[in-house]
Design a protein around this motif. Structure first.
Motif, PDB file in Angstrom:
ATOM      1  N   PHE A  36      -2.406   3.046  -5.295  1.00 55.31           N
ATOM      2  CA  PHE A  36      -1.854   2.530  -6.548  1.00 55.31           C
ATOM      3  C   PHE A  36      -0.669   1.598  -6.270  1.00 55.31           C
ATOM      4  O   PHE A  36      -0.491   0.587  -6.953  1.00 55.31           O
ATOM      5  CB  PHE A  36      -1.410   3.695  -7.429  1.00 55.31           C
ATOM      6  N   LYS A  37       0.135   1.925  -5.267  1.00 52.68           N
ATOM      7  CA  LYS A  37       1.283   1.092  -4.911  1.00 52.68           C
ATOM      8  C   LYS A  37       0.822  -0.301  -4.471  1.00 52.68           C
ATOM      9  O   LYS A  37       1.373  -1.317  -4.907  1.00 52.68           O
ATOM     10  CB  LYS A  37       2.076   1.768  -3.791  1.00 52.68           C
ATOM     11  N   ARG A  38      -0.200  -0.360  -3.620  1.00 55.78           N
ATOM     12  CA  ARG A  38      -0.720  -1.661  -3.167  1.00 55.78           C
ATOM     13  C   ARG A  38      -1.337  -2.432  -4.323  1.00 55.78           C
ATOM     14  O   ARG A  38      -1.226  -3.670  -4.389  1.00 55.78           O
ATOM     15  CB  ARG A  38      -1.743  -1.454  -2.045  1.00 55.78           C
ATOM     16  N   PHE A  39      -1.989  -1.731  -5.236  1.00 58.44           N
ATOM     17  CA  PHE A  39      -2.580  -2.385  -6.406  1.00 58.44           C
ATOM     18  C   PHE A  39      -1.499  -3.028  -7.274  1.00 58.44           C
ATOM     19  O   PHE A  39      -1.628  -4.187  -7.691  1.00 58.44           O
ATOM     20  CB  PHE A  39      -3.377  -1.369  -7.224  1.00 58.44           C
ATOM     21  N   VAL A  40      -0.416  -2.294  -7.530  1.00 58.54           N
ATOM     22  CA  VAL A  40       0.685  -2.832  -8.344  1.00 58.54           C
ATOM     23  C   VAL A  40       1.322  -4.020  -7.648  1.00 58.54           C
ATOM     24  O   VAL A  40       1.644  -5.036  -8.290  1.00 58.54           O
ATOM     25  CB  VAL A  40       1.732  -1.732  -8.617  1.00 58.54           C
ATOM     26  N   GLN A  41       1.514  -3.937  -6.342  1.00 54.13           N
ATOM     27  CA  GLN A  41       2.096  -5.051  -5.599  1.00 54.13           C
ATOM     28  C   GLN A  41       1.218  -6.291  -5.700  1.00 54.13           C
ATOM     29  O   GLN A  41       1.713  -7.392  -5.941  1.00 54.13           O
ATOM     30  CB  GLN A  41       2.276  -4.659  -4.126  1.00 54.13           C
ATOM     31  N   LEU A  70       6.980   5.358  -5.321  1.00 49.04           N
ATOM     32  CA  LEU A  70       5.568   5.723  -5.473  1.00 49.04           C
ATOM     33  C   LEU A  70       5.047   6.379  -4.200  1.00 49.04           C
ATOM     34  O   LEU A  70       5.277   5.883  -3.097  1.00 49.04           O
ATOM     35  CB  LEU A  70       4.727   4.491  -5.806  1.00 49.04           C
ATOM     36  N   LYS A  71       4.331   7.458  -4.351  1.00 53.73           N
ATOM     37  CA  LYS A  71       3.761   8.169  -3.205  1.00 53.73           C
ATOM     38  C   LYS A  71       2.266   7.886  -3.046  1.00 53.73           C
ATOM     39  O   LYS A  71       1.700   8.100  -1.978  1.00 53.73           O
ATOM     40  CB  LYS A  71       3.987   9.681  -3.365  1.00 53.73           C
ATOM     41  N   HIS A  72       1.636   7.394  -4.116  1.00 55.25           N
ATOM     42  CA  HIS A  72       0.202   7.088  -4.067  1.00 55.25           C
ATOM     43  C   HIS A  72       0.055   5.667  -3.518  1.00 55.25           C
ATOM     44  O   HIS A  72       0.290   4.683  -4.216  1.00 55.25           O
ATOM     45  CB  HIS A  72      -0.409   7.188  -5.466  1.00 55.25           C
ATOM     46  N   HIS A  73      -0.327   5.536  -2.238  1.00 55.47           N
ATOM     47  CA  HIS A  73      -0.310   4.247  -1.553  1.00 55.47           C
ATOM     48  C   HIS A  73      -1.321   3.262  -2.128  1.00 55.47           C
ATOM     49  O   HIS A  73      -1.059   2.056  -2.179  1.00 55.47           O
ATOM     50  CB  HIS A  73      -0.566   4.460  -0.058  1.00 55.47           C
TER      51      HIS A  73
END
Length: 300
Positions: A106-111, A101-104
């Motif tokens: 969205f990445k933190r949200f999924v994590q 994932l390049k969108h940080h």
């Protein structure tokens, strides 16, 4: 000797930090090993461990000839193997996907969303499962909208392992991916640059760079999981099991609970628990030996 003492004095803060987990393991893991003696004695609470008469391997033979022996071992091994087959790879897949994932934001949200179920207690998780999978639960209501007949998910032995493993994946996938995400940060970025120059797309970079980079971590955690294949989640199985799904939910840990705490048959329960631990050690030793032969990674 003096140099060693001076070095220890300079590092006293580290020894204090080490002392706390050392005491924990001594008190809660090593000292209780003394109770193994109960498995070889006709233990009586009033006589104590030392004064109770020796019976040798009586309770081991009693368990091996128990009519429920095959079912208990089969269910325990199947759940453990299903856990390795489905629950173990899930955090690896999630970590690989998050790494792409390049969108940080969205990445933190999924994590964050994937981590949250880990902090729920087993009782809460089972309550959620019951609300979803009971006869009048959300799943059957949704199936009713599709014109399907309701299913007794929690009463059916054929559904028990799927429900159990599915809940384990949901509860542990985010937390388990933390280790793999940390391992991914140790991969040299120049390897990706070289792969890009060689014409490798992102999929090939994942196969030929990312996976080999975290392979030692995967092997070590796989060995730990193999060692714990006999150690299923007792609390969740206890709460999910009932008379209807007992053919699939009756495992060794549940048998030890019934015979040891409910029936107060301490010697038999200790023998069964020791048998379970010995099998786990043998599996871990075998897996470690195989790993040492086929790769350079092993526990010892």
């Amino acid at each position: 000797m003096i140099a060693i003492v001076k070095a220890m004095i300079r590092s006293k803060a580290y020894y204090v930090m080490f002392f706390i987990p050392l005491v924990y393991f001594l008190v809660f893991h090593y000292v209780p090993m003394f109770g193994i003696l109960i498995a070889f004695k006709n233990y009586n609470v009033f006589q104590g461990v030392f004064d109770s008469p020796w019976v040798g391997t009586k309770y081991f033979r009693q368990f091996l000839t128990d009519p429920y022996f095959y079912k208990l071992v089969r269910n325990t091994l199947l759940i453990g193997l299903y856990h390795i087959m489905f629950s173990f790879p899930a955090p690896i897949v999630l970590a690989l996907l998050l790494n792409e994932l390049k969108h940080h934001v969205f990445k933190r949200f999924v994590q964050t969303v994937s981590y949250l179920p880990h902090f729920l207690s087993t009782v809460v998780v089972v309550g959620i499962i019951v609300n979803f999978m009971s006869y009048d639960g959300i799943m059957n209501q949704f199936m009713g909208l599709l014109g399907l007949e309701p299913v007794h998910f929690l009463m059916s032995p054929e559904w028990f392992r799927s429900i159990y493993i599915g809940s384990e994946i949901w509860q542990g996938i985010g937390w388990g991916s933390i280790i793999y995400l940390a391992a991914l940060t140790a991969i040299d970025p120049q390897l990706y640059e070289a792969a890009t120059i060689d014409g490798a797309n992102r999929w090939k970079q994942m196969i030929h760079v990312t996976l080999p980079g975290i392979a030692p971590t995967i092997v070590i955690l796989l060995l730990f999981n193999i060692g714990a294949v006999m150690n299923v989640s007792f609390e969740k199985i206890l709460l999910l099991s009932n008379g209807s799904n007992q053919d699939a939910s009756d495992v060794i840990a549940l048998h030890v609970y019934r015979r040891g705490l409910i029936s107060s048959d301490f010697s038999y329960a200790t023998a069964v628990g020791l048998f379970n631990s010995v099998i786990a050690v043998l599996l871990l030793t075998f897996a470690n030996r195989v790993s040492k032969k086929v790769s350079e990674t092993s526990l010892w």
